[in-house]
Write a protein that holds these residues in place. Sequence first.
Motif, PDB file in Angstrom:
ATOM      1  N   PRO A 148       0.813  -1.207   0.000  1.00 44.13           N
ATOM      2  CA  PRO A 148       0.000   0.000   0.000  1.00 44.13           C
ATOM      3  C   PRO A 148       0.845   1.254   0.000  1.00 44.13           C
ATOM      4  O   PRO A 148       1.908   1.300   0.611  1.00 44.13           O
ATOM      5  CB  PRO A 148      -0.799  -0.116   1.306  1.00 44.13           C
ATOM      6  CG  PRO A 148       0.026  -0.997   2.174  1.00 44.13           C
ATOM      7  CD  PRO A 148       0.720  -1.946   1.255  1.00 44.13           C
ATOM      8  N   PRO A 149       0.405   2.314  -0.735  1.00 43.89           N
ATOM      9  CA  PRO A 149       1.112   3.586  -0.675  1.00 43.89           C
ATOM     10  C   PRO A 149       1.155   4.096   0.762  1.00 43.89           C
ATOM     11  O   PRO A 149       0.244   3.872   1.547  1.00 43.89           O
ATOM     12  CB  PRO A 149       0.261   4.495  -1.567  1.00 43.89           C
ATOM     13  CG  PRO A 149      -0.529   3.570  -2.447  1.00 43.89           C
ATOM     14  CD  PRO A 149      -0.759   2.337  -1.621  1.00 43.89           C
ATOM     15  N   GLY A 150       2.212   4.787   1.075  1.00 49.83           N
ATOM     16  CA  GLY A 150       2.329   5.323   2.426  1.00 49.83           C
ATOM     17  C   GLY A 150       2.831   4.311   3.425  1.00 49.83           C
ATOM     18  O   GLY A 150       2.718   4.505   4.625  1.00 49.83           O
ATOM     19  N   GLY A 151       3.374   3.160   2.936  1.00 44.75           N
ATOM     20  CA  GLY A 151       3.922   2.160   3.843  1.00 44.75           C
ATOM     21  C   GLY A 151       5.248   2.636   4.400  1.00 44.75           C
ATOM     22  O   GLY A 151       5.581   3.814   4.383  1.00 44.75           O
ATOM     23  N   ALA A 152       6.048   1.689   4.884  1.00 43.35           N
ATOM     24  CA  ALA A 152       7.337   2.032   5.481  1.00 43.35           C
ATOM     25  C   ALA A 152       8.189   2.810   4.486  1.00 43.35           C
ATOM     26  O   ALA A 152       8.324   2.422   3.325  1.00 43.35           O
ATOM     27  CB  ALA A 152       8.053   0.755   5.916  1.00 43.35           C
ATOM     28  N   ASP A 153       8.757   3.916   4.943  1.00 42.11           N
ATOM     29  CA  ASP A 153       9.588   4.758   4.095  1.00 42.11           C
ATOM     30  C   ASP A 153      11.033   4.342   4.285  1.00 42.11           C
ATOM     31  O   ASP A 153      11.763   4.901   5.103  1.00 42.11           O
ATOM     32  CB  ASP A 153       9.375   6.232   4.459  1.00 42.11           C
ATOM     33  CG  ASP A 153      10.131   7.162   3.530  1.00 42.11           C
ATOM     34  OD1 ASP A 153      10.521   6.708   2.434  1.00 42.11           O
ATOM     35  OD2 ASP A 153      10.352   8.328   3.899  1.00 42.11           O
ATOM     36  N   HIS A 154      11.454   3.353   3.520  1.00 41.22           N
ATOM     37  CA  HIS A 154      12.810   2.824   3.671  1.00 41.22           C
ATOM     38  C   HIS A 154      13.835   3.778   3.072  1.00 41.22           C
ATOM     39  O   HIS A 154      13.586   4.378   2.021  1.00 41.22           O
ATOM     40  CB  HIS A 154      12.932   1.475   2.969  1.00 41.22           C
ATOM     41  CG  HIS A 154      11.934   0.455   3.410  1.00 41.22           C
ATOM     42  ND1 HIS A 154      11.960  -0.123   4.654  1.00 41.22           N
ATOM     43  CD2 HIS A 154      10.873  -0.096   2.759  1.00 41.22           C
ATOM     44  CE1 HIS A 154      10.973  -0.988   4.749  1.00 41.22           C
ATOM     45  NE2 HIS A 154      10.296  -0.988   3.624  1.00 41.22           N
ATOM     46  N   PRO A 155      14.986   3.892   3.683  1.00 46.41           N
ATOM     47  CA  PRO A 155      16.073   4.645   3.052  1.00 46.41           C
ATOM     48  C   PRO A 155      16.605   3.871   1.846  1.00 46.41           C
ATOM     49  O   PRO A 155      16.306   2.680   1.690  1.00 46.41           O
ATOM     50  CB  PRO A 155      17.126   4.747   4.163  1.00 46.41           C
ATOM     51  CG  PRO A 155      16.865   3.576   5.033  1.00 46.41           C
ATOM     52  CD  PRO A 155      15.380   3.341   4.990  1.00 46.41           C
ATOM     53  N   PRO A 156      17.384   4.510   0.982  1.00 47.26           N
ATOM     54  CA  PRO A 156      17.985   3.773  -0.135  1.00 47.26           C
ATOM     55  C   PRO A 156      18.816   2.602   0.371  1.00 47.26           C
ATOM     56  O   PRO A 156      19.439   2.672   1.433  1.00 47.26           O
ATOM     57  CB  PRO A 156      18.867   4.825  -0.814  1.00 47.26           C
ATOM     58  CG  PRO A 156      18.299   6.135  -0.402  1.00 47.26           C
ATOM     59  CD  PRO A 156      17.758   5.940   0.980  1.00 47.26           C
ATOM     60  N   VAL A 157      18.820   1.515  -0.404  1.00 47.20           N
ATOM     61  CA  VAL A 157      19.646   0.353  -0.101  1.00 47.20           C
ATOM     62  C   VAL A 157      20.707   0.231  -1.177  1.00 47.20           C
ATOM     63  O   VAL A 157      20.404   0.214  -2.378  1.00 47.20           O
ATOM     64  CB  VAL A 157      18.816  -0.942  -0.025  1.00 47.20           C
ATOM     65  CG1 VAL A 157      19.732  -2.159   0.145  1.00 47.20           C
ATOM     66  CG2 VAL A 157      17.829  -0.874   1.125  1.00 47.20           C
ATOM     67  N   VAL A 158      21.960   0.154  -0.748  1.00 45.37           N
ATOM     68  CA  VAL A 158      23.098   0.005  -1.654  1.00 45.37           C
ATOM     69  C   VAL A 158      23.587  -1.431  -1.567  1.00 45.37           C
ATOM     70  O   VAL A 158      23.820  -1.951  -0.467  1.00 45.37           O
ATOM     71  CB  VAL A 158      24.232   0.982  -1.280  1.00 45.37           C
ATOM     72  CG1 VAL A 158      25.441   0.783  -2.188  1.00 45.37           C
ATOM     73  CG2 VAL A 158      23.739   2.425  -1.352  1.00 45.37           C
ATOM     74  N   LEU A 159      23.737  -2.099  -2.712  1.00 48.39           N
ATOM     75  CA  LEU A 159      24.153  -3.497  -2.775  1.00 48.39           C
ATOM     76  C   LEU A 159      25.570  -3.570  -3.327  1.00 48.39           C
ATOM     77  O   LEU A 159      25.853  -3.025  -4.404  1.00 48.39           O
ATOM     78  CB  LEU A 159      23.200  -4.299  -3.655  1.00 48.39           C
ATOM     79  CG  LEU A 159      21.710  -4.228  -3.265  1.00 48.39           C
ATOM     80  CD1 LEU A 159      20.846  -4.913  -4.313  1.00 48.39           C
ATOM     81  CD2 LEU A 159      21.481  -4.850  -1.898  1.00 48.39           C
ATOM     82  N   LEU A 160      26.464  -4.232  -2.590  1.00 50.37           N
ATOM     83  CA  LEU A 160      27.881  -4.328  -2.968  1.00 50.37           C
ATOM     84  C   LEU A 160      28.276  -5.785  -3.144  1.00 50.37           C
ATOM     85  O   LEU A 160      28.119  -6.592  -2.221  1.00 50.37           O
ATOM     86  CB  LEU A 160      28.775  -3.699  -1.897  1.00 50.37           C
ATOM     87  CG  LEU A 160      28.635  -2.196  -1.648  1.00 50.37           C
ATOM     88  CD1 LEU A 160      29.554  -1.786  -0.504  1.00 50.37           C
ATOM     89  CD2 LEU A 160      28.960  -1.415  -2.899  1.00 50.37           C
ATOM     90  N   HIS A 161      28.815  -6.129  -4.303  1.00 50.82           N
ATOM     91  CA  HIS A 161      29.158  -7.518  -4.626  1.00 50.82           C
ATOM     92  C   HIS A 161      30.532  -7.894  -4.078  1.00 50.82           C
ATOM     93  O   HIS A 161      31.262  -7.073  -3.520  1.00 50.82           O
ATOM     94  CB  HIS A 161      29.116  -7.713  -6.139  1.00 50.82           C
ATOM     95  CG  HIS A 161      30.087  -6.841  -6.885  1.00 50.82           C
ATOM     96  ND1 HIS A 161      31.433  -7.131  -6.984  1.00 50.82           N
ATOM     97  CD2 HIS A 161      29.914  -5.671  -7.561  1.00 50.82           C
ATOM     98  CE1 HIS A 161      32.045  -6.201  -7.692  1.00 50.82           C
ATOM     99  NE2 HIS A 161      31.150  -5.292  -8.049  1.00 50.82           N
ATOM    100  N   GLY A 162      30.896  -9.163  -4.289  1.00 50.20           N
ATOM    101  CA  GLY A 162      32.166  -9.684  -3.810  1.00 50.20           C
ATOM    102  C   GLY A 162      33.281  -9.586  -4.838  1.00 50.20           C
ATOM    103  O   GLY A 162      33.143  -8.977  -5.908  1.00 50.20           O
ATOM    104  N   PHE A 163      34.394 -10.228  -4.533  1.00 43.49           N
ATOM    105  CA  PHE A 163      35.612 -10.166  -5.339  1.00 43.49           C
ATOM    106  C   PHE A 163      35.371 -10.807  -6.708  1.00 43.49           C
ATOM    107  O   PHE A 163      34.744 -11.858  -6.811  1.00 43.49           O
ATOM    108  CB  PHE A 163      36.734 -10.891  -4.584  1.00 43.49           C
ATOM    109  CG  PHE A 163      38.064 -10.839  -5.260  1.00 43.49           C
ATOM    110  CD1 PHE A 163      38.665  -9.636  -5.573  1.00 43.49           C
ATOM    111  CD2 PHE A 163      38.729 -12.008  -5.570  1.00 43.49           C
ATOM    112  CE1 PHE A 163      39.906  -9.585  -6.181  1.00 43.49           C
ATOM    113  CE2 PHE A 163      39.975 -11.976  -6.176  1.00 43.49           C
ATOM    114  CZ  PHE A 163      40.560 -10.764  -6.489  1.00 43.49           C
ATOM    115  N   VAL A 164      35.889 -10.183  -7.781  1.00 47.63           N
ATOM    116  CA  VAL A 164      35.734 -10.587  -9.189  1.00 47.63           C
ATOM    117  C   VAL A 164      34.284 -10.918  -9.542  1.00 47.63           C
ATOM    118  O   VAL A 164      34.012 -11.767 -10.380  1.00 47.63           O
ATOM    119  CB  VAL A 164      36.672 -11.759  -9.584  1.00 47.63           C
ATOM    120  CG1 VAL A 164      38.107 -11.367  -9.407  1.00 47.63           C
ATOM    121  CG2 VAL A 164      36.371 -13.045  -8.832  1.00 47.63           C
ATOM    122  N   ASP A 165      33.362 -10.249  -8.916  1.00 47.87           N
ATOM    123  CA  ASP A 165      31.944 -10.433  -9.201  1.00 47.87           C
ATOM    124  C   ASP A 165      31.407  -9.114  -9.730  1.00 47.87           C
ATOM    125  O   ASP A 165      32.173  -8.170  -9.988  1.00 47.87           O
ATOM    126  CB  ASP A 165      31.215 -10.863  -7.927  1.00 47.87           C
ATOM    127  CG  ASP A 165      30.007 -11.739  -8.216  1.00 47.87           C
ATOM    128  OD1 ASP A 165      29.491 -11.647  -9.347  1.00 47.87           O
ATOM    129  OD2 ASP A 165      29.582 -12.485  -7.335  1.00 47.87           O
TER     130      ASP A 165
END
Length: 335
Positions: free
Chosen positions: A112-129
């Motif tokens: 539903p609109p107006g749900g939890a207002d999450h901050p941005p999520v940054v995804l960081l991968h592993g070595f040689v990925d």
Amino acid sequence: MKVLSFPRRLGACRPRSPIPIGLGLLGLGALSLNPLNPETFRVLRGVHDLRAPAALLRATALELAILAGHVLLYPTGLTAEHPVRPGAAPSEGPGAEDPLAGATAPTPLGCPPGGADHPPVVLLHGFVDNRSVFVLLRRSLARHGWRHLECLNHSPLTPDIRAAAALLGTQIEAICARTGRSEVDIVGHSLGGLIARYYIQCLGGDLRVRTLVTLGTPHSGTTVAPLASAHPVVRQMRPGSGLIEELRGPAPGCRTRFVSFWSDLDQLMVPIETARIEHPDLITENVQVSGVGHLAMPVHPAVAAGIRRALEKNDSTDPAPDVLPIVPPTAERSN
């Protein structure tokens, strides 16, 4: 300590003897385990709750299947994504959403609109990925209401984790400026978690990062794959390296909350406890995952549910339950 146990078909009993495992992993680099490779026995000795041969084979088969799928997706994640400005209209029609493109997702159906207002999520991968490893996790977060998700690539040619952490800081400042938010959450797989931790703990990143979730990250260093030490970043991930010792140093007043997922079948964490965060100055929570290998950590749906729960804890004044719905775990926290 929380324990995420996965389906009973991955059940545990004592094995009669080690078995050969053939495995190529991208989370920290290539590793081949076989009866003639002494690394096999070092890895198996580090697993406290050894699985039966059949169960271990199933976990290995899962890793190989994930690796095969990831190899197919790998080329799609080589280039940097192009973030969508907040509020921009998403493409319409079936199949319009590219899981590797665009950082701003529309409100998922059923959210539903107006749900939890999450901050941005940054995804960081592993070595040689690269960022393609997060296709399923990203989709899971978007379907559960996370509206701003960004995957950042770091080059396998990067010679220094400290330099990668400084670049991460610049990228996070740009994300905050673009989104109008003062904080982000980070999910880091393997090396990605170590880069994020250095940024938070040593470069003042706790002012920007609310929660760091790490998946199979060698917080105390790993001794696996000695030949890979030719790469300077791998040397920095060894126990006793200058960088690991720097992270062991005092971190008074660090405001970021750390949640570390570690697995009893992570073949690249030697010893397996190295994926736990143990630091007296940090707000930490260690979650044990049972029966899942290194590559499966950012892919398994139950781990994704645990990640969502970890990120949601800061979104509500009501504390989230200590028991994840998929297991009856025990809880252990430091701080």
